[in-house]
Design an enzyme around this catalytic site. Structure first.
Site, mmCIF file in Angstrom:
data_model
loop_
_atom_site.group_PDB
_atom_site.id
_atom_site.type_symbol
_atom_site.label_atom_id
_atom_site.label_comp_id
_atom_site.label_asym_id
_atom_site.label_seq_id
_atom_site.Cartn_x
_atom_site.Cartn_y
_atom_site.Cartn_z
ATOM 1 N N ASP A 1 3.701 7.457 -1.691
ATOM 2 C CA ASP A 1 2.567 7.066 -2.528
ATOM 3 C C ASP A 1 3.060 6.606 -3.890
ATOM 4 O O ASP A 1 3.975 7.204 -4.460
ATOM 5 C CB ASP A 1 1.596 8.237 -2.701
ATOM 6 C CG ASP A 1 0.917 8.616 -1.397
ATOM 7 O OD1 ASP A 1 1.038 7.850 -0.430
ATOM 8 O OD2 ASP A 1 0.261 9.668 -1.357
ATOM 9 N N GLY B 1 0.818 -1.206 0.000
ATOM 10 C CA GLY B 1 0.000 0.000 0.000
ATOM 11 C C GLY B 1 0.850 1.253 0.000
ATOM 12 O O GLY B 1 2.050 1.225 0.274
ATOM 13 N N CYS B 2 0.218 2.356 -0.334
ATOM 14 C CA CYS B 2 0.912 3.639 -0.361
ATOM 15 C C CYS B 2 1.433 4.000 1.031
ATOM 16 O O CYS B 2 0.711 3.908 2.018
ATOM 17 C CB CYS B 2 -0.027 4.740 -0.848
ATOM 18 S SG CYS B 2 -0.487 4.578 -2.566
ATOM 19 N N SER B 3 2.680 4.372 1.103
ATOM 20 C CA SER B 3 3.341 4.800 2.349
ATOM 21 C C SER B 3 3.261 3.756 3.457
ATOM 22 O O SER B 3 3.317 4.095 4.637
ATOM 23 C CB SER B 3 2.750 6.124 2.836
ATOM 24 O OG SER B 3 2.874 7.116 1.857
ATOM 25 N N SER B 4 3.148 2.475 3.095
ATOM 26 C CA SER B 4 3.018 1.420 4.104
ATOM 27 C C SER B 4 4.308 1.183 4.872
ATOM 28 O O SER B 4 4.277 0.659 5.976
ATOM 29 C CB SER B 4 2.560 0.117 3.444
ATOM 30 O OG SER B 4 3.469 -0.266 2.427
#
Length: 122
Positions: free
Chosen positions: A57, A9-12
């Site tokens: 992201d 996921g984005c910025s995980s």
């Protein structure tokens, strides 16, 4: 047996410090320093040997392409390993999969690997 974690996921994989400039009674600001926090470190503390996550992201098609290449490289047959029957480390597969992205210096550079090197034995 503890499992490695792959978060796409984005910025995980982003770690943030809870530093925020605070105003003291004299009106000047001072910085409070704390260790960074994030979901990746939570998995490490819970016992995961390795966590792969994205620092910022990313576009969904490019990261899907990246993830497929990562999984194929890590779980695919490894003919050049010889008699050791050992696949490449997950960290090496993370680095090698960057070439699958169209935006390899933007999206391909987002995934990082935290923890210890993980290999898969056949």
């Amino acid at each position: 047996c503890k499992s490695a974690v792959v978060l796409m996921g984005c910025s995980s994989g982003k770690l943030q410090s809870v530093n925020t400039p605070r105003e003291n009674p004299s009106g000047s600001f001072y910085e409070i320093l704390y260790e960074p926090e994030g979901i990746a470190l939570s998995y490490i503390v819970a016992g995961a040997p390795c966590v792969v996550g994205n620092l910022w992201d990313v576009t969904d098609r490019d990261i899907d392409r990246y993830c497929l290449t990562l999984m194929e490289n890590f779980f695919g047959d490894c003919e050049d390993a010889g008699s050791s029957k050992q696949s490449p480390s997950l960290a090496k597969c993370v680095a090698d999969a960057r070439s699958a992205c169209k935006l390899r210096y933007i999206v391909g550079s987002a995934p990082v690997c935290y923890g210890i090197p993980v290999v898969r034995y056949r």
